[in-house]
Design an enzyme around this catalytic site. Structure first.
Site, PDB file in Angstrom:
ATOM      1  N   GLY A 105     -43.882  69.882 -46.734  1.00  0.00           N
ATOM      2  CA  GLY A 105     -44.780  68.747 -46.538  1.00  0.00           C
ATOM      3  C   GLY A 105     -44.501  68.119 -45.183  1.00  0.00           C
ATOM      4  N   LYS A 106     -45.330  67.212 -44.773  1.00  0.00           N
ATOM      5  CA  LYS A 106     -45.059  66.463 -43.537  1.00  0.00           C
ATOM      6  C   LYS A 106     -45.956  65.248 -43.518  1.00  0.00           C
ATOM      7  CE  LYS A 106     -42.414  67.134 -39.816  1.00  0.00           C
ATOM      8  NZ  LYS A 106     -41.182  67.930 -39.741  1.00  0.00           N
ATOM      9  N   GLY A 107     -45.495  64.200 -42.832  1.00  0.00           N
ATOM     10  CA  GLY A 107     -46.300  62.992 -42.722  1.00  0.00           C
ATOM     11  C   GLY A 107     -46.263  62.447 -41.318  1.00  0.00           C
TER      12      GLY A 107
END
Ligand code: NAD
Length: 417
Positions: A105-107
């Protein structure tokens, strides 16, 4: 200047390249090229003067077939949905290549944090944490630091989550301060894996890191730690840069001295009796080892023709465009790809999470030894695949290893609903 290759297109190209060397069904590969979901939100934050400002923010959950989504949160004015999706995909294949039981994931928030006070950044971070709360969790999605975020932001997110959930859940986020459930060795873990990857690739090439000349683009967490640890191995760090410019000393820089100078002045430039270089001059210096440790697309096709380093170890995610990769392969420049070289960050994040779940702390020695084992085993596995396939470079070999593992996990679970 580097071109602005779309990082998501770069990721998809890297996966297609690997697919050519794998016995994988085209529809399964297609699934592995897209994020499962992307949260896009607009955060309304009160500034210190009482006015309101709206910030766009994203969280991409790319693939959870091998475990909870995992990946950092970046604060940068250049953050885009496509960038976050690409970074989340690279996390999937990074965790797979080092065999950490996580997905990716990444934000990111579109913000230049230097323009805001600490109180404003706290309100912004907590606002994002409120939006993230239904999507994250110790067994669901576990954020971590990335560019322009660190322990402070991780502690705020943990506190917001725990307060809203009325629980303690230190494993909901990694990269925390030690007193808030962080792990020894986490701050320097990314730089440490870069050093280990450099040591292993030099060894494989029958060369010594001792006395190797080294240039580092980006003197933040990953770059400055890698520089210091490589200097400790006997390497000579002759040039480093940050967003303010680059400095060069053919006799070798004192990496700790440069770090102190940057802490005091906010920039590496102006340190000691060094020569100032442009960022492109640093990237094309005639050195044994080049470490890009800033952002994506640092080396594009035209710059790649001028790269003079023998070996590149990627501390940053996606610093070389696919077109540049082809040029470097032709020039026989060995590139240890990001998904292995900078995997120390997520590996020690995983150790932090394991310690949080067990409510038991490891010593720094144990963390560093386990990290070394993970990186060395992953590097050996990569070389085995590189030697036993006709993959053109180490990056494609790394994706062959990683994609196969993710595809197997997906197929074993089956497609439902
Ligand atoms: P950071 O914010 O600590 O450092 C980034 C550095 O890059 C800063 O010194 C900045 O001035 C410099 N920089 C930015 N633009 C530049 C340019 N055009 N030329 C030269 N320098 C420039 O961030 P970080 O955590 O060290 O992350 C750097 C890279 O490493 C990113 O690609 C990130 O995704 C990757 N990475 C970080 C971690 C981690 O644990 N921190 C883990 C894996 C990968």
């Amino acid at each position: 200047m580097a071109d602005q290759a779309n990082p998501f297109a770069s990721l998809q190209e890297q996966l297609d390249d690997a697919g050519g060397y794998l016995d994988i069904e085209p529809d399964v590969l297609e699934r592995l090229k897209h994020p499962e979901r992307v949260l896009e939100t607009n955060l309304t934050v009160a500034l210190d003067d009482g006015s309101l400002e709206v910030f766009s923010a994203f969280r991409s959950q790319f693939n959870g077939d091998r475990g909870p989504y995992k990946g950092g949160i970046r604060y940068h004015p250049g953050v885009t949905r496509d960038e976050v999706m690409a970074l989340s995909g690279w996390m999937v294949y990074k965790c797979a290549v080092v065999e950490i039981p996580y997905g990716g994931g990444k934000g990111g928030i579109v913000v230049d944090p230097r323009q805001y006070s600490e109180a404003e950044l706290e309100r912004l971070t907590r606002a994002f944490a409120v939006e993230l709360r239904p999507f994250i969790g110790e067994d669901v999605d576990i954020p971590a630091p990335d560019v322009n975020t660190g322990q402070r932001e991780m502690n705020w997110i943990k506190d917001t989550y725990e307060t809203l959930e009325n629980t303690t859940a230190p494993g909901v986020i990694t990269g925390k301060a030690i007193d808030s459930g962080g792990s020894a060795g986490r701050v320097e873990a990314t730089g440490r894996s870069v050093m280990l990857a450099a040591r292993e690739v030099f060894d494989w090439l029958d060369r010594e890191l001792t006395d190797a000349t080294v240039a580092v683009q980006g003197y933040g967490n990953a770059g400055s730690t890698a520089a210091r640890l490589i200097e400790q191995q006997g390497g000579r760090v002759v040039a480093v840069s940050d967003s303010s410019g680059a400095i060069y000393d053919p006799n070798g820089l004192d990496t700790a001295g440069v770090a102190n100078h940057k802490r005091e002045t906010g920039a590496v430039s102006g340190y000691g009796e060094t020569e100032e270089l442009t960022n492109d001059e640093l990237l094309t210096l005639d050195v044994d080892l080049l470490i890009p440790a800033a952002l994506e697309n640092a080396i594009d096709e035209s710059l790649a023709h001028d790269v003079s380093a023998d070996v590149i170890v990627e501390a940053a995610n996606g610093p070389i465009t696919p077109a540049a990769d082809r040029v470097l392969t032709q020039k026989e420049v060995y590139v240890v790809p990001d998904i292995l070289a900078n995997a120390g960050g997520v590996t020690v994040s995983y150790f932090e999470w394991v310690q949080n779940r067990q409510r038991f702390s490891w010593t720094e020695n144990r963390v560093n030894n386990e990290l070394e084992r993970v990186i060395v085993e992953a590097f050996d596995g990569l070389i085995e695949t590189y030697d036993s396939t006709s993959t053109p470079n180490l990056r494609t070999a790394a994706y062959v290893v990683a994609v196969e593992r993710v595809a197997n996990a997906y197929k074993q679970g089956g497609n439902w609903p």
